[in-house]
Motif scaffolding. Sequence first.
Motif, PDB file in Angstrom:
ATOM      1  N   LYS A  20       8.202  22.781  12.024  1.00 19.94           N
ATOM      2  CA  LYS A  20       7.620  21.634  11.841  1.00 19.94           C
ATOM      3  C   LYS A  20       6.559  21.850  12.347  1.00 19.94           C
ATOM      4  O   LYS A  20       6.935  21.701  13.279  1.00 19.94           O
ATOM      5  CB  LYS A  20       8.518  20.330  11.952  1.00 19.94           C
ATOM      6  CG  LYS A  20       7.497  19.452  11.247  1.00 19.94           C
ATOM      7  CD  LYS A  20       8.561  17.981  11.196  1.00 19.94           C
ATOM      8  CE  LYS A  20       8.063  16.976  10.939  1.00 19.94           C
ATOM      9  NZ  LYS A  20       6.900  16.330  10.182  1.00 19.94           N
ATOM     10  N   CYS A  21       5.618  21.363  11.562  1.00 16.52           N
ATOM     11  CA  CYS A  21       3.966  21.688  12.915  1.00 16.52           C
ATOM     12  C   CYS A  21       4.490  19.853  13.738  1.00 16.52           C
ATOM     13  O   CYS A  21       4.154  19.037  12.941  1.00 16.52           O
ATOM     14  CB  CYS A  21       2.617  21.613  12.116  1.00 16.52           C
ATOM     15  SG  CYS A  21       1.460  21.735  12.632  1.00 16.52           S
ATOM     16  N   CYS A  27      -2.822  27.074  17.898  1.00 23.88           N
ATOM     17  CA  CYS A  27      -2.296  28.077  16.739  1.00 23.88           C
ATOM     18  C   CYS A  27      -3.663  28.334  16.386  1.00 23.88           C
ATOM     19  O   CYS A  27      -4.024  29.320  15.506  1.00 23.88           O
ATOM     20  CB  CYS A  27      -1.024  27.826  15.385  1.00 23.88           C
ATOM     21  SG  CYS A  27      -1.965  26.239  14.847  1.00 23.88           S
ATOM     22  N   CYS A  28      -4.400  26.894  15.932  1.00 22.63           N
ATOM     23  CA  CYS A  28      -5.272  27.485  15.843  1.00 22.63           C
ATOM     24  C   CYS A  28      -6.767  27.825  16.628  1.00 22.63           C
ATOM     25  O   CYS A  28      -7.714  27.776  16.872  1.00 22.63           O
ATOM     26  CB  CYS A  28      -6.140  26.103  15.573  1.00 22.63           C
ATOM     27  SG  CYS A  28      -5.068  24.927  14.865  1.00 22.63           S
ATOM     28  N   TYR A  29      -6.753  29.670  16.800  1.00 26.98           N
ATOM     29  CA  TYR A  29      -8.380  30.334  16.612  1.00 26.98           C
ATOM     30  C   TYR A  29      -8.260  30.483  16.064  1.00 26.98           C
ATOM     31  O   TYR A  29      -8.235  30.800  14.707  1.00 26.98           O
ATOM     32  CB  TYR A  29      -7.159  31.229  17.813  1.00 26.98           C
ATOM     33  CG  TYR A  29      -7.253  31.080  18.849  1.00 26.98           C
ATOM     34  CD1 TYR A  29      -7.924  30.840  20.044  1.00 26.98           C
ATOM     35  CD2 TYR A  29      -5.586  30.462  19.325  1.00 26.98           C
ATOM     36  CE1 TYR A  29      -7.755  29.940  21.465  1.00 26.98           C
ATOM     37  CE2 TYR A  29      -4.744  29.931  20.504  1.00 26.98           C
ATOM     38  CZ  TYR A  29      -6.129  29.946  21.507  1.00 26.98           C
ATOM     39  OH  TYR A  29      -5.418  29.196  22.712  1.00 26.98           O
ATOM     40  N   PRO A  30      -9.829  31.047  16.007  1.00 21.34           N
ATOM     41  CA  PRO A  30     -10.822  31.565  14.510  1.00 21.34           C
ATOM     42  C   PRO A  30     -10.307  33.130  14.208  1.00 21.34           C
ATOM     43  O   PRO A  30      -9.817  33.801  14.514  1.00 21.34           O
ATOM     44  CB  PRO A  30     -12.004  31.329  15.605  1.00 21.34           C
ATOM     45  CG  PRO A  30     -12.294  31.038  16.136  1.00 21.34           C
ATOM     46  CD  PRO A  30     -11.201  31.068  17.217  1.00 21.34           C
ATOM     47  N   PRO A  31      -9.363  32.975  12.675  1.00 17.67           N
ATOM     48  CA  PRO A  31      -9.198  33.879  12.056  1.00 17.67           C
ATOM     49  C   PRO A  31     -10.329  34.677  10.779  1.00 17.67           C
ATOM     50  O   PRO A  31     -11.263  34.067  10.943  1.00 17.67           O
ATOM     51  CB  PRO A  31      -8.077  33.220  11.014  1.00 17.67           C
ATOM     52  CG  PRO A  31      -8.659  32.167  10.708  1.00 17.67           C
ATOM     53  CD  PRO A  31      -9.798  31.208  11.587  1.00 17.67           C
ATOM     54  N   TYR A  95       0.134  30.484   7.883  1.00 18.86           N
ATOM     55  CA  TYR A  95       0.815  30.270   9.225  1.00 18.86           C
ATOM     56  C   TYR A  95       2.050  29.311   8.677  1.00 18.86           C
ATOM     57  O   TYR A  95       2.653  28.292   8.485  1.00 18.86           O
ATOM     58  CB  TYR A  95      -0.048  29.768   9.864  1.00 18.86           C
ATOM     59  CG  TYR A  95       0.714  30.136  11.263  1.00 18.86           C
ATOM     60  CD1 TYR A  95       0.939  31.281  12.035  1.00 18.86           C
ATOM     61  CD2 TYR A  95       0.791  28.581  11.859  1.00 18.86           C
ATOM     62  CE1 TYR A  95       0.887  31.178  13.666  1.00 18.86           C
ATOM     63  CE2 TYR A  95       1.199  29.066  13.649  1.00 18.86           C
ATOM     64  CZ  TYR A  95       1.154  29.853  13.994  1.00 18.86           C
ATOM     65  OH  TYR A  95       2.041  30.036  15.174  1.00 18.86           O
ATOM     66  N   PRO A  96       2.912  29.129  10.093  1.00 21.25           N
ATOM     67  CA  PRO A  96       3.217  30.761  10.441  1.00 21.25           C
ATOM     68  C   PRO A  96       4.102  31.640   9.703  1.00 21.25           C
ATOM     69  O   PRO A  96       4.910  31.418   8.636  1.00 21.25           O
ATOM     70  CB  PRO A  96       4.421  30.382  11.543  1.00 21.25           C
ATOM     71  CG  PRO A  96       4.712  29.413  11.479  1.00 21.25           C
ATOM     72  CD  PRO A  96       4.255  28.344  10.049  1.00 21.25           C
ATOM     73  N   CYS A 104       4.749  27.602  19.043  1.00 19.90           N
ATOM     74  CA  CYS A 104       4.225  27.944  17.806  1.00 19.90           C
ATOM     75  C   CYS A 104       2.817  28.411  17.839  1.00 19.90           C
ATOM     76  O   CYS A 104       1.702  28.395  17.820  1.00 19.90           O
ATOM     77  CB  CYS A 104       3.962  26.895  16.703  1.00 19.90           C
ATOM     78  SG  CYS A 104       2.853  25.711  18.334  1.00 19.90           S
ATOM     79  N   GLU A 105       2.725  29.349  18.708  1.00 21.14           N
ATOM     80  CA  GLU A 105       1.448  29.555  19.192  1.00 21.14           C
ATOM     81  C   GLU A 105       1.555  31.267  18.269  1.00 21.14           C
ATOM     82  O   GLU A 105       2.085  32.666  18.406  1.00 21.14           O
ATOM     83  CB  GLU A 105       1.532  29.951  21.054  1.00 21.14           C
ATOM     84  CG  GLU A 105       1.580  28.557  21.709  1.00 21.14           C
ATOM     85  CD  GLU A 105       0.930  28.032  23.385  1.00 21.14           C
ATOM     86  OE1 GLU A 105       0.165  29.759  23.271  1.00 21.14           O
ATOM     87  OE2 GLU A 105       1.939  28.369  23.396  1.00 21.14           O
ATOM     88  N   PRO A 106       0.318  31.727  18.279  1.00 22.96           N
ATOM     89  CA  PRO A 106      -0.043  33.237  17.415  1.00 22.96           C
ATOM     90  C   PRO A 106       0.004  33.863  18.272  1.00 22.96           C
ATOM     91  O   PRO A 106       0.351  33.992  19.569  1.00 22.96           O
ATOM     92  CB  PRO A 106      -1.515  33.075  17.282  1.00 22.96           C
ATOM     93  CG  PRO A 106      -1.871  31.386  17.473  1.00 22.96           C
ATOM     94  CD  PRO A 106      -1.402  31.183  18.860  1.00 22.96           C
ATOM     95  N   GLU A 107       1.030  35.109  18.278  1.00 23.76           N
ATOM     96  CA  GLU A 107       0.983  35.949  18.772  1.00 23.76           C
ATOM     97  C   GLU A 107       0.207  36.886  18.844  1.00 23.76           C
ATOM     98  O   GLU A 107      -1.149  36.847  18.203  1.00 23.76           O
ATOM     99  CB  GLU A 107       1.980  37.368  17.845  1.00 23.76           C
ATOM    100  CG  GLU A 107       2.677  38.090  18.233  1.00 23.76           C
ATOM    101  CD  GLU A 107       3.456  39.523  17.351  1.00 23.76           C
ATOM    102  OE1 GLU A 107       3.951  40.317  17.520  1.00 23.76           O
ATOM    103  OE2 GLU A 107       3.412  39.360  15.914  1.00 23.76           O
TER     104      GLU A 107
END
Length: 120
Positions: A20-21, A27-31, A95-96, A104-107
């Motif tokens: 659950k966010c 997690c919000c880095y430029p994709p 995501y995720p 929830c941090e991106p890998e």
Amino acid sequence: MEVILCIQILRWYLMLKGFKCNRCGRCCYPPRLYSKDIKRIKKAGYSEENFIERSFGNICYLKEQKNGKCIFLKQNKKASSCKIYDCRPKICRLYPTRLLNGSCEPETLAFDGIIAKARS
């Protein structure tokens, strides 16, 4: 081998099912953007010059804020939100896809460092 794979898939599913966010914005880095992402964001009224950053090989990414976060991330003391949530890029919609130790941090991937060097 198939049993091990099935167990791994089941563990992955159960971990993500409970996700659950909490709107922390970590997690919000430029994709990376794909053509459908660009079209969707443009249709929402944004011009490419305002949201696209191109890197080597003409690969498109969302621009970033000074803190490295996505330009569409709106942060305040209570919660973070996406300014383009309804037309956000595909990777953000999916995501995720994986959570590391429940975070929830991106890998961090091996090629992230290469991309960072190329962008600077």
